[in-house]
Design an enzyme around this catalytic site. Sequence first.
Site, mmCIF file in Angstrom:
data_model
loop_
_atom_site.group_PDB
_atom_site.id
_atom_site.type_symbol
_atom_site.label_atom_id
_atom_site.label_comp_id
_atom_site.label_asym_id
_atom_site.label_seq_id
_atom_site.Cartn_x
_atom_site.Cartn_y
_atom_site.Cartn_z
ATOM 1 C CG HIS A 143 -69.328 13.873 0.647
ATOM 2 N ND1 HIS A 143 -68.403 12.880 0.821
ATOM 3 C CD2 HIS A 143 -69.999 13.959 1.815
ATOM 4 C CE1 HIS A 143 -68.514 12.369 2.045
ATOM 5 N NE2 HIS A 143 -69.478 13.008 2.672
ATOM 6 C CG HIS A 190 -71.276 16.116 6.111
ATOM 7 N ND1 HIS A 190 -70.346 15.680 7.045
ATOM 8 C CD2 HIS A 190 -71.232 15.202 5.105
ATOM 9 C CE1 HIS A 190 -69.779 14.562 6.622
ATOM 10 N NE2 HIS A 190 -70.304 14.244 5.451
ATOM 11 C CG ASN A 211 -66.064 14.642 4.064
ATOM 12 O OD1 ASN A 211 -66.203 13.495 3.666
ATOM 13 N ND2 ASN A 211 -66.632 15.108 5.161
ATOM 14 N NE ARG A 249 -66.802 9.792 10.335
ATOM 15 C CZ ARG A 249 -67.715 9.952 9.396
ATOM 16 N NH1 ARG A 249 -68.054 8.960 8.615
ATOM 17 N NH2 ARG A 249 -68.284 11.136 9.217
ATOM 18 C CB CYS A 274 -70.747 8.187 1.598
ATOM 19 S SG CYS A 274 -72.056 7.235 2.377
#
Lengths: 314, 314
Positions: free
Chosen positions: B218, B216, B260, B16, B249
């Site tokens: 990055h 989460h 990520n 995704r 993003c």
Amino acid sequence: MSDLPRRVHLHEEGPREGFQMEAGPIASADKVRLIEALARTGLREIQCVSFVNPGRVPGMADAELVAQSIRKRQGVRYTGLWLNLRGMQRALGTPLDIEGTVSISASEAFSVRNYGKGTAALLDAQRTTLAFCVEHAIAVTRASVTTAFGCNLEGAICAATVVERVSQLLGLMDEFGLPLPILRLADTVGWAQPNAIASAIGAVRERWPALRLGLHLHDTRGTAMANALMGLQMGIDTFDSACAGLGGCPFAGHTGAAGNICTEDLAFMCEEMGIDTGVDLEALIECARLAEQIVGHPLPGKLMRAGTLERLRH
Amino acid sequence: MSDLPRRVHLHEEGPREGFQMEAGPIASADKVRLIEALARTGLREIQCVSFVNPGRVPGMADAELVAQSIRKRQGVRYTGLWLNLRGMQRALGTPLDIEGTVSISASEAFSVRNYGKGTAALLDAQRTTLAFCVEHAIAVTRASVTTAFGCNLEGAICAATVVERVSQLLGLMDEFGLPLPILRLADTVGWAQPNAIASAIGAVRERWPALRLGLHLHDTRGTAMANALMGLQMGIDTFDSACAGLGGCPFAGHTGAAGNICTEDLAFMCEEMGIDTGVDLEALIECARLAEQIVGHPLPGKLMRAGTLERLRH
């Protein structure tokens, strides 16, 4: 996090580690250009070249030329690397800031494979260098245990072996009445992970609480910044690093080769954590872009692509 | 290091996060191929697609087709992302494992810029989604505070703001009599550094000691693995990650948006530190290579180039 240092010293090794790895020839003038740009960032120590066998490392055949061409800047030390007395004597013929070094691999197998000698013989060979240093009043300031966390031939290295090697290096220095200003633990081939960093530093500290330690990290398997964080948390205030993550190119098909921990990424993390590095991040980013332009392929540094946060804050 | 978790759950978001960022079109069959390969590595949860406006994210126009084409494997959850009820309704028309989500940006400015609404209005909009979930007996399992460490518009986010947002999300869930199984703190645009991670986690923990937290991350500025280590040291056992470091993003607003944290690099570090991930690193490396082949350009993962240490040990 109470042991975080207030200030970190970064020893820039990009020009030496990086350019010796590149497949294509790098113009000597470009090497000099990068070294001079790095010297304008606030870095106080730059390892410029290595005086090694040009047959084995063709990218360093111009070591003397590069060393002689640098316009030196006040307050910056320009260093070189060598592996034996012959290399050191070559270095002494240049205007570089030459200091004595001792180094031993934690892995016996690594020593035999790469230098054709075991630990005892390699230590003995360094007596010649140390005697030369003492005779010529050359300070011995660098000592390293390489492959301190693991070796592709011997596997993981335990902390007890690191302690043994440190003991051997201290013994060697002691024979010549020399103090050991700082000892580096080097993750030469990318075996370190945070627990191993903590374990090795802890074991050495327990035996020699006053010995200052530094880390030489590679990002072979993506753990360099985490390993650095563990080092910082244990009060380590000296790191070798390479502009743009020079020292290996994961994007150019050099399978498995990865660069040193990236100078500007590490400096960024330190500065954001409130640890002073004395460097200008924007100027370092310009150096990283210059390095990428010189080698002609992408380098692994991240900050040079994203930019600093300071720039976004203003 | 006493708080290190014994086991870590990795939520794979590469398909995704990664494919929505790619400039060129990625064949739906290739997306399915990667998702199916990832499902064979031991990963238990894979975010496959996002049900967002194809006008804004053309790379996800085939979300339904991809979702319908996956040959599902027992024991693996195949999830999707959406930003509103309309997206969720699209997702429910597919065979994906659909659960409700709530999410709010810590940065008011980020919310206004990207969604045209402030925090209060965005929270209100999520009442519609929650009401729908309750009505249709859909579990609500994901809650996130995005831009939890900083935002390019608003600058650094302090821990107090994170606590306020968590309180708002908990209040929202409470209105519907729903528990919050896990709350994720997302470093959406790469502002986090280890001290900020510690500070935000510490502040949320102090207020809600029993609330399970995830990260989460990055790798925008190279600190993702160090941030993960800090999370691990504080007992965090749930991480979003992306195979090969895919992603970025799409709303990050600068060209430096980086992927990520890399699944296999993070899994490698955990495993080497004795933290179980349940994944097969060799199989993950094969997935990373497949991802690189599919996108047609180098991806930032390191382990896929260097290989595991386990392979060298044997």
